[in-house]
Design a protein around this motif. Sequence first.
Motif, short mmCIF file in Angstrom:
data_model
loop_
_atom_site.label_atom_id
_atom_site.label_comp_id
_atom_site.label_asym_id
_atom_site.label_seq_id
_atom_site.Cartn_x
_atom_site.Cartn_y
_atom_site.Cartn_z
N ALA A 1 0.83 -1.21 0.00
CA ALA A 1 0.00 0.00 0.00
C ALA A 1 0.86 1.26 0.00
O ALA A 1 1.99 1.25 0.51
N PRO A 2 0.37 2.36 -0.55
CA PRO A 2 1.08 3.65 -0.45
C PRO A 2 1.27 4.04 1.01
O PRO A 2 0.29 4.14 1.76
N GLN A 3 2.52 4.26 1.42
CA GLN A 3 2.81 4.42 2.84
C GLN A 3 2.19 5.68 3.43
O GLN A 3 1.67 5.66 4.54
N ALA A 4 2.23 6.79 2.69
CA ALA A 4 1.66 8.03 3.23
C ALA A 4 0.17 7.89 3.46
O ALA A 4 -0.36 8.29 4.50
N ALA A 5 -0.53 7.29 2.51
CA ALA A 5 -1.98 7.11 2.65
C ALA A 5 -2.29 6.16 3.79
O ALA A 5 -3.24 6.40 4.57
N LEU A 6 -1.51 5.09 3.93
CA LEU A 6 -1.77 4.11 4.98
C LEU A 6 -1.52 4.72 6.36
O LEU A 6 -2.28 4.47 7.31
N ARG A 7 -0.47 5.52 6.49
CA ARG A 7 -0.21 6.19 7.77
C ARG A 7 -1.37 7.10 8.14
O ARG A 7 -1.78 7.18 9.31
N THR A 8 -1.93 7.79 7.14
CA THR A 8 -3.06 8.68 7.41
C THR A 8 -4.27 7.89 7.87
O THR A 8 -4.95 8.27 8.83
N VAL A 9 -4.53 6.76 7.22
CA VAL A 9 -5.66 5.91 7.61
C VAL A 9 -5.49 5.42 9.04
O VAL A 9 -6.42 5.45 9.85
N ILE A 10 -4.28 4.96 9.38
CA ILE A 10 -4.01 4.47 10.73
C ILE A 10 -4.22 5.58 11.76
O ILE A 10 -4.85 5.39 12.81
N ALA A 11 -3.68 6.77 11.46
CA ALA A 11 -3.79 7.88 12.41
C ALA A 11 -5.23 8.31 12.61
O ALA A 11 -5.67 8.54 13.74
N VAL A 12 -5.97 8.42 11.52
CA VAL A 12 -7.37 8.85 11.63
C VAL A 12 -8.20 7.81 12.38
O VAL A 12 -9.05 8.16 13.22
N ALA A 13 -7.94 6.52 12.10
CA ALA A 13 -8.65 5.47 12.82
C ALA A 13 -8.33 5.52 14.31
O ALA A 13 -9.21 5.34 15.17
N GLY A 14 -7.06 5.78 14.64
CA GLY A 14 -6.68 5.90 16.04
C GLY A 14 -7.35 7.08 16.73
O GLY A 14 -7.80 6.97 17.87
N LEU A 15 -7.43 8.21 16.05
CA LEU A 15 -8.11 9.37 16.62
C LEU A 15 -9.59 9.09 16.83
O LEU A 15 -10.18 9.49 17.84
N GLY A 16 -10.19 8.38 15.86
CA GLY A 16 -11.60 8.00 16.03
C GLY A 16 -11.81 7.11 17.24
O GLY A 16 -12.77 7.27 18.01
#
Length: 254
Positions: free
Chosen positions: A228-243
């Motif tokens: 997976a594209p690393q920048a996009a995946l990091r964003t998904v992980i971070a947003v899921a964690g904030l949620g």
Amino acid sequence: MSVLEFLFLVAAGVGAGLTGSIAGLASLVSYPALLATGLPPVTANVTNTVALVLNAVGSVSASRPELRGQGRRLRPLLAAAVLGGTTGAVLLLLTPSDAFERIVPWLIAGASAAILVQRPPRELAADGVAHAPPRDPRWLPLGTFAVTIYGGYFGAAAGVLLLAMYLLTTGEGLPRGNAMKNVVLGVANGVAALGFVVLADVAWSAALPLALGFFVGGRIGPRVVRRAPQAALRTVIAVAGLGLAVHLGIQAYT
């Protein structure tokens, strides 16, 4: 347990295993699934921790390329994970959960925000702004010990905390940092699970289908991280964690 509930837990395990091996958020899926089958909270927590062992088996076995050359680094971290997982399991069996429930949302939010704003090591190096540190900080085993206490105690998003710590301190990219997280968290969960099998009430009829799903999802997750594209995946992980931080914060403070 009905056939429908069995299949429901297998499916929840696959989703949780995939989420957990990628982002450390397995319990976000699996714990509510266990509650939905009628298990009381403490039994669901214990059962979830036992089933999570198969998530680690799946994700670590699929992460061999990322783990090459990391044996020396991992040894002190795994020792810390054994101690932390043991401590967390003891705390779960002996103490109320109120204090952890109020602190953890803030920890998860901070870790997720750090993942979101940190620039990837390669990008920093290319700009000449910073370089990956030549060696891991000496306090990293102590930090691992602290996080794995929470991992053994409850575990929801313990993987996010570990992943953020490893990405921010080791200079590794997401695939290798994620592989480190999977190994360390797997050991902490395994130690805690062993204690729960001996000393607590595990709902085996729920643990077995959930564990089966965890294994399948855990095997798939590292392949997703690798491609997976690393920048996009990091964003998904971070947003899921904030949620998740918001969700747990609402539960803790209302």
